[in-house]
Motif scaffolding. Structure first.
Motif: not given
Length: 369
Positions: A4-5, A131-133, A138-139, A146-150
Motif C-alpha cells: 500500500v502506498p 507522490a502521485f498516490s 486527496q483530490y 491504486f490505479l498507479i498499479y496499472g
C-alpha cells in the motif's frame, strides 16, 4: 511499489475503524505483502530453474498488475489482504528474476554499479508513485490511488520486447548443483540477521512515519506523500553514491549507516511538522540507499556461484520479513510511549548498535558467515 502506498495508510486506517485498531489493521494490509515477499523469494530461484526466467517474469508481471488494481473498487478487508498477498508473491518473483539476470550478466565493478543503479531507479520510481498516490487520494479517493498499479501493463509490454534479447543459456548452474536453503542459510546467517535488524529500523520511515504525522496534525495526503516520498528520493541518491562510498569509506560504511539512522529516528521523535519529518526521511533514506546494495554484495558474493540463486532468495526473504515484523514490534511500543517514543526507541537501538559495532571492531568484511 510492492504494498500500500505509505500516504494512504492513515486513510485506510480510518476506513477500517480508525484509532489504534484501524492503524494496526492498515499496517496488517502492508504486512500481508511483506509476508508474501518474505516467503516467496526462497522459491524464486528454484522456480526460475524449473520453468525459465521468461515464464516466471511474465507471469509475475501479469499477477502484479491485476492484484495491484484490485482495491480500486471497495472490497472487504479479507479480499484486500488476499490481493496484497498475491501482489507480494508477484513482486518477490520479479525481484528474484531481476537479481538472477543481473548477477548472470555483470561481474566485478560493473555488477556493483548495476546493483546501485537498480536500487536507485527503483527508489526514484517509488518516489514518483508515492507522490502521485497522495495527490490522487486527496483530490479523488484512496481507492483511486491504486490505479498507479496499472503502470505494470507498460512494464509487461516492455518485457515482451526485451525478454527475447536475453541469452538463451540457463541463468546460473544446473538446479541439482544448487545447495539447499538450510545449507545456504547457515552460510549467511550472520549478515542476514544484520540485514533484518537494520531493515526493521529503516522501514519505520514509511510504516510508522505517516501515523506520527497524523498525530501531529499533518493529514493532507499530498503533504504526507511528499514527506515520505523524500525517503525514496534519498534512497535513490544513496544507492547511486554506493560505489563511490564503498571505495572511499570502505570499512566505515556500516557505522555511517547506523549514525544516519540514529539521527533520523531522533529527528522523527521531535517532529511537529513536515519540515523536520522530511529531514528525518532524507537521512534514513540515504542510509537505506547505502545499506541495500552494501548487504546485497556481502550476502550474494559471500557464497559460491552455485549457492547464489538460493542466497538471493534468502536475501529478499530477510529484507521483507523484517518489514513484516515491524508493525508487530511497533504496536506495543506505540501503545506505551506513543509514536514519538517509538521513534526515540529506534534511535536508541541504532545508537547501541553503532557503539557495539565500533567497540567490537568488526569490519564489514568479517560479517560474512
Amino acid at each position: 511499489m510492492l504494498t500500500v502506498p505509505p500516504p494512504l495508510l492513515p486513510l485506510v486506517a480510518s476506513s477500517l475503524g480508525g484509532g489504534t485498531q484501524g492503524a494496526f489493521f492498515a499496517q496488517m494490509v502492508v504486512a500481508a505483502s511483506s509476508l508474501a515477499l518474505g516467503i516467496a523469494p526462497v522459491l524464486g530461484g528454484r522456480l526460475i530453474r524449473a520453468i525459465g526466467i521468461r515464464a516466471v517474469l511474465m507471469t509475475a508481471l501479469s499477477v502484479y498488475g491485476f492484484a495491484g488494481l484490485t482495491p480500486v473498487v471497495p472490497i472487504s478487508l479479507l479480499l484486500l489482504l488476499l490481493s496484497r498477498l498475491a501482489l507480494g508473491i508477484a513482486g518477490a518473483l520479479m525481484l528474484s528474476s531481476g537479481l538472477a539476470i543481473l548477477f548472470a550478466t555483470f561481474e566485478g565493478g560493473s555488477r556493483k554499479s548495476m546493483l546501485a543503479l537498480q536500487a536507485a531507479m527503483g527508489a526514484g520510481v517509488a518516489f514518483l508513485l508515492t507522490a502521485f498516490s497522495g495527490y490522487i487520494a486527496q483530490y479523488w479517493s484512496w481507492h483511486a490511488a491504486f490505479l498507479i498499479y496499472g503502470l505494470a501493463s507498460f512494464a509487461l509490454l516492455f518485457a515482451l520486447v526485451a525478454m527475447p534479447l536475453l541469452p538463451e543459456r540457463e541463468i546460473g548452474p544446473p538446479m541439482d548443483a544448487a545447495p539447499g536453503e538450510i545449507v545456504v542459510l547457515r552460510m549467511i546467517c550472520g549478515p542476514l540477521f544484520l540485514l533484518m535488524a537494520i531493515t526493521t529500523l529503516t522501514s519505520m520511515n514509511y510504516l510508522q512515519g505517516p501515523f506520527l504525522l497524523a498525530d501531529a496534525g499533518v493529514v493532507n495526503s499530498s503533504t504526507v506523500a511528499l514527506v515520505v516520498g523524500l525517503s525514496s528520493l534519498a534512497n535513490a541518491g544513496g544507492s547511486l553514491y554506493f560505489p563511490l562510498c564503498s571505495r572511499t569509506i570502505g570499512d566505515r560504511l556500516l557505522p555511517l549507516i547506523l549514525l544516519l539512522i540514529a539521527v533520523g529516528a531522533c529527528l522523527w521523535s521531535m517532529a511537529h511538522g513536515p519540515w523536520v519529518a522530511a529531514t528525518a526521511c532524507l537521512l534514513i533514506g540515504v542510509a537505506n540507499g547505502l545499506f541495500t546494495p552494501f548487504m546485497t554484495m556481502r550476502i550474494i558474493e559471500g557464497v559460491s556461484i552455485e549457492a547464489r540463486p538460493v542466497a538471493g532468495g534468502l536475501f529478499y526473504s530477510g529484507l521483507f520479513l523484517a518489514q513484516f515484523a515491524n508493525p508487530f514490534l511497533a504496536a506495543p511500543l506505540r501503545a506505551m510511549a506513543g509514536s514519538r517514543g517509538l521513534f526515540l526507541a529506534a534511535a536508541i537501538a541504532a545508537v547501541l548498535s553503532l557503539i557495539l559495532t565500533l567497540r567490537a571492531g568488526r569490519r564489514p568484511s568479517t560479517l560474512r558467515a
